[in-house]
Scaffold this motif. Sequence first.
Motif, PDB file in Angstrom:
ATOM      1  N   VAL A   1      -2.844   0.082   7.160  1.00 52.90           N
ATOM      2  CA  VAL A   1      -2.229   1.158   6.395  1.00 52.90           C
ATOM      3  C   VAL A   1      -3.024   1.352   5.109  1.00 52.90           C
ATOM      4  CG1 VAL A   1      -0.608  -0.439   5.290  1.00 52.90           C
ATOM      5  CG2 VAL A   1      -0.090   1.998   5.351  1.00 52.90           C
ATOM      6  N   GLU A   2      -3.198   2.606   4.718  1.00 55.40           N
ATOM      7  CA  GLU A   2      -3.894   2.920   3.476  1.00 55.40           C
ATOM      8  C   GLU A   2      -2.916   2.849   2.308  1.00 55.40           C
ATOM      9  OE1 GLU A   2      -7.126   3.522   2.900  1.00 55.40           O
ATOM     10  OE2 GLU A   2      -7.545   3.057   5.009  1.00 55.40           O
ATOM     11  N   ALA A   3      -3.243   2.043   1.311  1.00 53.67           N
ATOM     12  CA  ALA A   3      -2.377   1.869   0.149  1.00 53.67           C
ATOM     13  C   ALA A   3      -3.152   2.213  -1.118  1.00 53.67           C
ATOM     14  CB  ALA A   3      -1.849   0.445   0.083  1.00 53.67           C
ATOM     15  N   THR A   4      -2.425   2.665  -2.129  1.00 50.75           N
ATOM     16  CA  THR A   4      -3.029   3.039  -3.410  1.00 50.75           C
ATOM     17  C   THR A   4      -2.706   1.974  -4.453  1.00 50.75           C
ATOM     18  OG1 THR A   4      -2.777   5.379  -2.878  1.00 50.75           O
ATOM     19  CG2 THR A   4      -3.187   4.809  -5.174  1.00 50.75           C
ATOM     20  N   LEU A   5      -3.741   1.507  -5.133  1.00 54.49           N
ATOM     21  CA  LEU A   5      -3.535   0.498  -6.169  1.00 54.49           C
ATOM     22  C   LEU A   5      -2.854   1.141  -7.378  1.00 54.49           C
ATOM     23  CD1 LEU A   5      -3.985  -2.383  -7.234  1.00 54.49           C
ATOM     24  CD2 LEU A   5      -6.196  -1.598  -8.113  1.00 54.49           C
ATOM     25  N   ARG A   6      -1.630   0.652  -7.701  1.00 53.23           N
ATOM     26  CA  ARG A   6      -0.900   1.202  -8.832  1.00 53.23           C
ATOM     27  C   ARG A   6      -1.196   0.450 -10.128  1.00 53.23           C
ATOM     28  NH1 ARG A   6       4.279   0.619  -7.362  1.00 53.23           N
ATOM     29  NH2 ARG A   6       5.018  -0.858  -8.895  1.00 53.23           N
ATOM     30  N   THR A   7      -1.264  -0.856 -10.056  1.00 53.07           N
ATOM     31  CA  THR A   7      -1.502  -1.630 -11.272  1.00 53.07           C
ATOM     32  C   THR A   7      -1.950  -3.037 -10.919  1.00 53.07           C
ATOM     33  OG1 THR A   7      -0.504  -2.367 -13.361  1.00 53.07           O
ATOM     34  CG2 THR A   7       0.866  -2.482 -11.412  1.00 53.07           C
ATOM     35  N   VAL A   8      -2.586  -3.686 -11.889  1.00 52.57           N
ATOM     36  CA  VAL A   8      -2.951  -5.102 -11.820  1.00 52.57           C
ATOM     37  C   VAL A   8      -2.353  -5.764 -13.053  1.00 52.57           C
ATOM     38  CG1 VAL A   8      -4.824  -6.780 -11.789  1.00 52.57           C
ATOM     39  CG2 VAL A   8      -5.081  -4.620 -10.572  1.00 52.57           C
ATOM     40  N   THR A   9      -1.565  -6.799 -12.856  1.00 60.42           N
ATOM     41  CA  THR A   9      -0.838  -7.392 -13.980  1.00 60.42           C
ATOM     42  C   THR A   9      -1.775  -7.971 -15.033  1.00 60.42           C
ATOM     43  OG1 THR A   9      -0.659  -9.536 -12.868  1.00 60.42           O
ATOM     44  CG2 THR A   9       1.091  -7.915 -12.479  1.00 60.42           C
ATOM     45  N   GLY A  10      -2.886  -8.560 -14.596  1.00 59.80           N
ATOM     46  CA  GLY A  10      -3.803  -9.173 -15.555  1.00 59.80           C
ATOM     47  C   GLY A  10      -3.331 -10.512 -16.083  1.00 59.80           C
ATOM     48  N   ILE A  11      -2.231 -11.031 -15.557  1.00 57.65           N
ATOM     49  CA  ILE A  11      -1.684 -12.323 -15.980  1.00 57.65           C
ATOM     50  C   ILE A  11      -1.805 -13.300 -14.819  1.00 57.65           C
ATOM     51  CG2 ILE A  11       0.359 -13.543 -16.808  1.00 57.65           C
ATOM     52  CD1 ILE A  11       1.300 -10.917 -18.017  1.00 57.65           C
ATOM     53  N   ILE A  12      -2.408 -14.456 -15.065  1.00 63.40           N
ATOM     54  CA  ILE A  12      -2.605 -15.461 -14.030  1.00 63.40           C
ATOM     55  C   ILE A  12      -1.312 -16.248 -13.840  1.00 63.40           C
ATOM     56  CG2 ILE A  12      -3.914 -17.501 -13.337  1.00 63.40           C
ATOM     57  CD1 ILE A  12      -6.253 -16.446 -14.933  1.00 63.40           C
ATOM     58  N   ASP A  13      -0.833 -16.281 -12.597  1.00 61.32           N
ATOM     59  CA  ASP A  13       0.375 -17.029 -12.288  1.00 61.32           C
ATOM     60  C   ASP A  13       0.101 -18.527 -12.417  1.00 61.32           C
ATOM     61  OD1 ASP A  13       2.080 -18.452  -9.878  1.00 61.32           O
ATOM     62  OD2 ASP A  13       3.197 -16.852 -10.864  1.00 61.32           O
ATOM     63  N   ARG A  14       1.027 -19.244 -13.024  1.00 59.79           N
ATOM     64  CA  ARG A  14       0.811 -20.670 -13.264  1.00 59.79           C
ATOM     65  C   ARG A  14       0.795 -21.476 -11.969  1.00 59.79           C
ATOM     66  NH1 ARG A  14       4.818 -21.963 -18.443  1.00 59.79           N
ATOM     67  NH2 ARG A  14       3.792 -20.561 -19.950  1.00 59.79           N
ATOM     68  N   THR A  15       1.549 -21.031 -10.985  1.00 58.71           N
ATOM     69  CA  THR A  15       1.647 -21.787  -9.735  1.00 58.71           C
ATOM     70  C   THR A  15       0.491 -21.478  -8.789  1.00 58.71           C
ATOM     71  OG1 THR A  15       4.059 -21.798  -9.927  1.00 58.71           O
ATOM     72  CG2 THR A  15       3.125 -22.324  -7.771  1.00 58.71           C
ATOM     73  N   SER A  16       0.287 -20.202  -8.489  1.00 56.73           N
ATOM     74  CA  SER A  16      -0.746 -19.816  -7.516  1.00 56.73           C
ATOM     75  C   SER A  16      -2.114 -19.609  -8.138  1.00 56.73           C
ATOM     76  CB  SER A  16      -0.323 -18.527  -6.809  1.00 56.73           C
ATOM     77  OG  SER A  16      -0.210 -17.454  -7.740  1.00 56.73           O
ATOM     78  N   ARG A  17      -2.187 -19.526  -9.477  1.00 56.40           N
ATOM     79  CA  ARG A  17      -3.457 -19.278 -10.172  1.00 56.40           C
ATOM     80  C   ARG A  17      -4.102 -17.975  -9.712  1.00 56.40           C
ATOM     81  NH1 ARG A  17      -2.900 -21.393 -14.457  1.00 56.40           N
ATOM     82  NH2 ARG A  17      -5.133 -21.100 -14.848  1.00 56.40           N
ATOM     83  N   THR A  18      -3.280 -16.973  -9.444  1.00 50.87           N
ATOM     84  CA  THR A  18      -3.771 -15.672  -9.018  1.00 50.87           C
ATOM     85  C   THR A  18      -3.204 -14.583  -9.917  1.00 50.87           C
ATOM     86  OG1 THR A  18      -1.952 -15.406  -7.435  1.00 50.87           O
ATOM     87  CG2 THR A  18      -4.007 -16.392  -6.613  1.00 50.87           C
ATOM     88  N   VAL A  19      -3.828 -13.421  -9.817  1.00 58.30           N
ATOM     89  CA  VAL A  19      -3.385 -12.240 -10.552  1.00 58.30           C
ATOM     90  C   VAL A  19      -2.761 -11.282  -9.545  1.00 58.30           C
ATOM     91  CG1 VAL A  19      -4.124 -10.271 -11.932  1.00 58.30           C
ATOM     92  CG2 VAL A  19      -5.150 -12.511 -12.316  1.00 58.30           C
ATOM     93  N   ALA A  20      -1.584 -10.743  -9.867  1.00 65.56           N
ATOM     94  CA  ALA A  20      -0.868  -9.875  -8.934  1.00 65.56           C
ATOM     95  C   ALA A  20      -1.399  -8.453  -9.017  1.00 65.56           C
ATOM     96  CB  ALA A  20       0.624  -9.889  -9.231  1.00 65.56           C
ATOM     97  N   ALA A  21      -1.713  -7.909  -7.842  1.00 72.22           N
ATOM     98  CA  ALA A  21      -2.089  -6.495  -7.714  1.00 72.22           C
ATOM     99  C   ALA A  21      -0.992  -5.792  -6.925  1.00 72.22           C
ATOM    100  CB  ALA A  21      -3.431  -6.356  -7.010  1.00 72.22           C
ATOM    101  N   VAL A  22      -0.537  -4.646  -7.423  1.00 69.88           N
ATOM    102  CA  VAL A  22       0.577  -3.923  -6.813  1.00 69.88           C
ATOM    103  C   VAL A  22       0.041  -2.640  -6.185  1.00 69.88           C
ATOM    104  CG1 VAL A  22       2.842  -2.904  -7.161  1.00 69.88           C
ATOM    105  CG2 VAL A  22       2.144  -4.879  -8.537  1.00 69.88           C
ATOM    106  N   PHE A  23       0.308  -2.458  -4.882  1.00 70.10           N
ATOM    107  CA  PHE A  23      -0.162  -1.300  -4.127  1.00 70.10           C
ATOM    108  C   PHE A  23       1.044  -0.476  -3.674  1.00 70.10           C
ATOM    109  CE2 PHE A  23      -3.301  -4.594  -3.732  1.00 70.10           C
ATOM    110  CZ  PHE A  23      -4.527  -3.947  -3.809  1.00 70.10           C
ATOM    111  N   ASP A  24       0.930   0.831  -3.834  1.00 69.11           N
ATOM    112  CA  ASP A  24       1.951   1.742  -3.319  1.00 69.11           C
ATOM    113  C   ASP A  24       1.632   2.085  -1.874  1.00 69.11           C
ATOM    114  OD1 ASP A  24       3.498   1.899  -5.623  1.00 69.11           O
ATOM    115  OD2 ASP A  24       2.250   3.490  -6.475  1.00 69.11           O
TER     116      ASP A  24
END
Length: 397
Positions: free
Chosen positions: A263-286
């Motif tokens: 499915v084609e999704a559009t990137l709405r935002t990137v939090t830019g905050i590293i999660d303490r547990t997963s050590r990743t940055v959340a990207a939100v796609f519509d």
Amino acid sequence: MTDSSAEAPGAHPGRRGTPTALKGLAFMLFVTIMAGLLAIFILSQRSKEGPKVAVDVTVPMSVSVVEVRLQDHLRMDEKFSGLIVARRASRLGFTAGGRVDRVWVDIGDPVNEGDPMASLDTRAVSAQLAAANARVAEAEATHALALVTAQRQAALAAKGHLSKQLADEAEAQARTARARIDASLAEARALGVQISLSTIEAPFAGVITERFVDEGAIAAPGQVILELVERDQLEARIGLTADLASGLQIGSAYTLTTEAGDVEATLRTVTGIIDRTSRTVAAVFDLPRADHIDPGAVARLTLPDEQEEMGFWVPVSALSERERGLWSVYVARRLAEGWHVQADRVEIIHTSGERAYVRGGLRDQDLVIMEGLHRLTPGQLVTPLDRQIAVTDRTDG
């Protein structure tokens, strides 16, 4: 005559035995000579051919090999997973407690914005509202009388027939009556709001995912009655490494892989905050509206990544585990007397499916043995067969 005939047999006893002894000696001499000649013949033949000794002939083992090529960079596809969730999800309840009168929806039912879904028994509140409305009417009547009285008192005071004090008191009573009207109206409006809040209406279009009570139950204030999840607006939240997340373009389209397909999704935002547990940055796609995609499904995003790292792609089947977590590969190298097995230690940089990217003692165009490593030992003679070339011109997938 008699005597001469008697002596004749024993007169010369050795003359008859001599020919027999000579024949025996001649036979023995012949046998000895023939044996000597035979022995000389055998010895001469052995001196020509040499001693015959049984010797085991080693047959080289046939092995399948792959020719590896030295790479100056590691190009691979990084895969990240996340969940598809509803953009809006609400757990709905009543602000005031009471007995549940009706529940119009059940799990899986679609609703539109404003649709009634559950309600409380409002008979007691309706009675209170009726009483409040009666008090409003009473206050309005009292106010009307007080207003007329104040006007009359003011007119008499203006002509000097009444004191100013009495006129001011009449006006104050009129204002008090007006305040009672306002208080009664506010009470009635509050009861009206309470009756309105006794019905849960859908705040947005969606589907019912949970139903916690049935008719007749006593609901406490704030208790969750229904759960509503939006279906038209879905989003995927995927955790990425900070480096890859910084390279994404907000507003751009990306392909997400789900169990129902791509499915084609559009990137709405990137939090830019590293999660303490997963050590990743959340990207939100519509995600676009799609009936075949449900909230809670897994979505995967594939992003290319390239690193400057010298190494070789080898089949995973060519890796042999050594002590202390080290690894080695068996290589067929040609020496003067043939192909020999040599073990080279390697370090695994990255694995993908049936391939591994390694660095170590390998050389460019080495023939790495692909399988049957348990039958091989360093120094063993082999015959390379089924020669292949390692895949190096595609991304890791």
